[in-house]
Design a protein around this motif. Structure first.
Motif, short mmCIF file in Angstrom:
data_model
loop_
_atom_site.label_atom_id
_atom_site.label_comp_id
_atom_site.label_asym_id
_atom_site.label_seq_id
_atom_site.Cartn_x
_atom_site.Cartn_y
_atom_site.Cartn_z
N VAL A 72 0.85 -1.20 0.00
CA VAL A 72 0.00 0.00 0.00
C VAL A 72 0.88 1.24 0.00
N MET A 73 1.90 1.26 0.85
CA MET A 73 2.80 2.41 0.91
C MET A 73 3.50 2.62 -0.43
N SER A 74 3.94 1.55 -1.06
CA SER A 74 4.62 1.67 -2.36
C SER A 74 3.68 2.23 -3.42
N MET A 75 2.43 1.74 -3.44
CA MET A 75 1.48 2.21 -4.45
C MET A 75 1.14 3.68 -4.25
N LEU A 76 1.02 4.10 -3.00
CA LEU A 76 0.75 5.51 -2.73
C LEU A 76 1.89 6.38 -3.26
N ALA A 77 3.13 5.95 -2.98
CA ALA A 77 4.28 6.72 -3.43
C ALA A 77 4.37 6.75 -4.95
N MET A 78 4.08 5.62 -5.59
CA MET A 78 4.14 5.56 -7.05
C MET A 78 3.11 6.48 -7.70
N HIS A 79 2.05 6.78 -6.98
CA HIS A 79 0.99 7.64 -7.53
C HIS A 79 1.07 9.06 -6.98
N GLY A 80 2.26 9.43 -6.51
CA GLY A 80 2.52 10.82 -6.16
C GLY A 80 1.96 11.28 -4.84
N ILE A 81 1.59 10.34 -3.97
CA ILE A 81 1.05 10.71 -2.66
C ILE A 81 2.19 10.69 -1.65
N ASP A 82 2.33 11.77 -0.90
CA ASP A 82 3.44 11.89 0.06
C ASP A 82 3.42 10.72 1.04
N ARG A 83 4.49 9.96 1.05
CA ARG A 83 4.57 8.70 1.78
C ARG A 83 4.44 8.91 3.29
N ASP A 84 5.22 9.83 3.84
CA ASP A 84 5.24 10.03 5.30
C ASP A 84 3.89 10.54 5.80
N ARG A 85 3.32 11.49 5.07
CA ARG A 85 2.05 12.06 5.50
C ARG A 85 0.93 11.01 5.39
N ALA A 86 0.97 10.21 4.32
CA ALA A 86 -0.05 9.16 4.15
C ALA A 86 0.05 8.13 5.26
N GLU A 87 1.26 7.74 5.59
CA GLU A 87 1.45 6.75 6.65
C GLU A 87 0.93 7.28 7.99
N ALA A 88 1.26 8.53 8.29
CA ALA A 88 0.80 9.11 9.55
C ALA A 88 -0.72 9.17 9.61
N ARG A 89 -1.36 9.55 8.51
CA ARG A 89 -2.82 9.64 8.49
C ARG A 89 -3.47 8.27 8.66
N LEU A 90 -2.94 7.27 7.96
CA LEU A 90 -3.51 5.93 8.05
C LEU A 90 -3.34 5.37 9.46
N LEU A 91 -2.19 5.55 10.06
CA LEU A 91 -1.97 5.05 11.41
C LEU A 91 -2.82 5.80 12.43
N ALA A 92 -3.20 7.03 12.10
CA ALA A 92 -4.05 7.82 12.99
C ALA A 92 -5.52 7.49 12.84
N GLY A 93 -5.85 6.63 11.86
CA GLY A 93 -7.23 6.19 11.73
C GLY A 93 -7.95 6.61 10.47
N ALA A 94 -7.30 7.39 9.59
CA ALA A 94 -7.94 7.76 8.32
C ALA A 94 -8.14 6.52 7.46
N SER A 95 -9.18 6.51 6.66
CA SER A 95 -9.43 5.37 5.78
C SER A 95 -8.52 5.45 4.56
N LEU A 96 -8.30 4.32 3.93
CA LEU A 96 -7.49 4.31 2.71
C LEU A 96 -8.15 5.17 1.63
N ARG A 97 -9.47 5.16 1.59
CA ARG A 97 -10.18 5.96 0.59
C ARG A 97 -9.94 7.46 0.82
N GLU A 98 -9.90 7.87 2.09
CA GLU A 98 -9.63 9.28 2.41
C GLU A 98 -8.22 9.69 2.01
N VAL A 99 -7.28 8.77 2.16
CA VAL A 99 -5.88 9.09 1.90
C VAL A 99 -5.53 8.93 0.43
N ALA A 100 -6.04 7.87 -0.20
CA ALA A 100 -5.60 7.52 -1.55
C ALA A 100 -6.58 7.89 -2.64
#
Length: 526
Positions: free
Chosen positions: A418-446
């Motif tokens: 999931v982290m690799s796919m987010l990065a490949m599609h131009g989504i900031d890796r660190d921010r996405a990881e923090a949001r997902l671990l904080a409880g955001a849904s994958l749909r909200e992040v990706a």
């Protein structure tokens, strides 16, 4: 992570947790030394075989281990190089003998990290007491084992189903299976008693996740003694005659996904076929190295030389290739992978038979002369998948954020693919990881497109789980460990329908787990 699509040996986020179990007494030597021990075992198996390409084979095999593209079953990883090399994972034991003989044999197998399957008729005078005694003895002897031992018991559905189901969910280390023949399934609509029994099974599954379902009429029943009873191994992918055993290995499909620029990956079929051949040669060779628990098991096992080459990382490979799990495209991909795997393993087994002879129990009615009576079995690969940092067997991704308990230690992380796919599609890796671990849904992040590509196990309808399993089963000769992980709102009627569907589309068996049925499930959505 290597090129964003997989881990080498020892790099997985779970590797540190697994050192005590897998490296065990060799913990100080590291993961590369583990690969060396396994290659040395392969070298000993090659001794005296007079294969012209032995050094090339050993080099390729060692590279596959380090790359985590091919991993043998975990008992082999732990025990390679020991004085008593107990390197097989799957065993079936005949319990129709005094318990004074049965229990020590179970303990010997368990001490080597093997799992034991056994069969009961359902007509034993003390059915539940027998099963509970074996379960309790296994628990009592866990001390010192690299991992807790486990068993599986299989009973025909026409046995004492009430007594059998009364202990479902109450055993400590024993999986339960009910064997249902084709005649029983055909009679369901016109036989009230048959429907009552199957409905009781569905109710039990709904409450406890037990028992699994096995359709024994579809087993590849080759054994030294043709009338031998068969039993499912602990996870069900390698049905064996009683007093028989087999080694397994799994290919990590992620490692065959190749990126050639922008877009999704392509699957390298040529490399996959080659490593399936390596796995076949290796597993056949270690039949001559295994330290067996009894002379009977040794005789029966060498008579058939069964192996089980399987796969793991299927869900991750689908994501990398831009395919949603459960879609028609994923079913077609499963058909292609399974067909390639079976063809490659069978061709190598036939090559080995030409050179060294077929398995001793081979008969013309068994098909082409081959070295191994069983060839392809797809395990759940729980430990191997953790070592490789990928999804188990052919299961969907459990969740984009995992809370996984490994040997008493909880690891919480975002799925690496999931982290690799987010990065490949131009989504900031660190921010996405923090949001997902904080409880955001994958749909909200990706966003919708990526979220739709990466469903969690509970997002995949039961019928789609079954369609994927059936696609693999159509092309292979042994079984598959596959669980329908379903929401807590799943009904008993849905479970009953899934059992009937799995039978109708050709599955060899089925396991269903309703979310939160048990308090101690090892993997949770975080």
């Amino acid at each position: 992570m290597h090129n964003g699509i997989g881990f080498t040996l020892g790099e997985s986020p779970f590797a540190k947790c697994l050192e005590d179990r897998i490296l065990h007494k060799h913990k100080g030597e590291g993961w590369a030394a583990l690969a060396d021990r396994v290659v040395n075992l392969a070298r000993r198996a090659e001794d005296g075989r007079d294969e012209d390409d032995a050094e090339q084979y050993l080099g390729e095999f060692g590279a596959a281990l380090m790359n985590c593209s091919l991993l043998p079953n975990s008992p082999l990883l732990v025990n390679a190089g020991e004085a008593k090399e107990r390197v097989f994972a799957c065993f079936a034991v005949d319990i129709r003998r005094p318990m004074g003989e049965v229990l020590p044999l179970f303990r010997f197998i368990h001490d080597g990290m093997g799992g034991v399957g056994y069969a009961v008729s359902g007509r034993e005078e003390s059915l539940t007491s027998l099963i509970q005694m074996i379960d309790q003895d296994t628990v009592a002897h866990q001390m010192g084992r690299p991992r807790p031992a486990s068993n599986a018991v299989t009973m025909p559905i026409d046995g004492d189903i009430g007594a059998f189901l009364s202990i479902a969910g109450k055993l400590s280390v024993t999986n339960m299976n009910v064997a249902i023949d084709d005649g029983f399934m055909a009679a369901l609509d016109n036989d009230a008693e048959a429907m009552r029994r199957l409905r009781a099974v569905a109710v039990s599954i709904h409450q406890s996740g037990q028992p699994g379902v096995l359709f024994p009429g579809r087993l590849n029943k080759i054994a030294l003694e043709e009338v031998s009873p068969f039993a499912a191994n602990v996870c069900g992918e390698a049905p064996l005659a009683v007093d028989e055993s087999a080694p397994l290995a799994s290919l990590n499909l992620v490692r065959f996904c190749r990126f050639n620029g922008a877009g999704f990956a392509k699957f390298d079929e040529e490399a996959f076929v080659r490593q399936a051949q390596l796995a076949t040669r290796f597993l056949d060779g270690i039949h001559d190295c295994q330290c067996h628990g009894s002379g009977t098991i040794r005789r029966n096992t060498l008579a058939t030389r069964k192996i089980g080459v399987g796969v793991m990382g299927f869900a991750h490979a689908l994501i990398l290739c831009g395919i949603r799990y459960g879609s028609p495209e994923s079913v077609a991909f499963a058909e292609r992978i399974a067909g390639l795997l079976m063809s490659a393993v069978q061709a190598e087994s036939e090559r080995l038979a030409e050179k060294f002879g077929p398995y001793p129990s081979w008969r013309p009615g068994h098909g082409n002369r081959r070295r191994n009576a069983g060839l392809v079995a797809i395990a759940g690969t729980a430990t191997l998948a953790l070592i490789a940092g990928t999804t188990g067997g052919i299961e969907p991704m459990f969740s984009p954020v995992l809370s996984q308990t490994v040997i008493g230690e909880t690891v919480r992380l975002v799925d690496p693919i999931v982290m690799s796919m987010l990065a490949m599609h131009g989504i900031d890796r660190d921010r996405a990881e923090a949001r997902l671990l904080a409880g955001a849904s994958l749909r909200e992040v990706a966003g919708d497109e990526l979220a739709d590509l990466m469903p969690s196990a509970l997002d995949v309808p039961g019928e789609q789980h079954i369609a994927v399993q059936a696609a693999f089963q159509r092309h292979i000769d042994c079984g598959i460990t596959k669980t329908i992980n379903c929401p807590s709102t799943t009904t008993e009627e849905q479970i009953l329908d899934w059992i009937r569907t799995a039978h109708s589309v050709g599955c060899l068996g089925l396991t269903i787990y309703r979310e939160a049925s048990l308090d101690n499930q090892p993997m949770r959505r975080a």
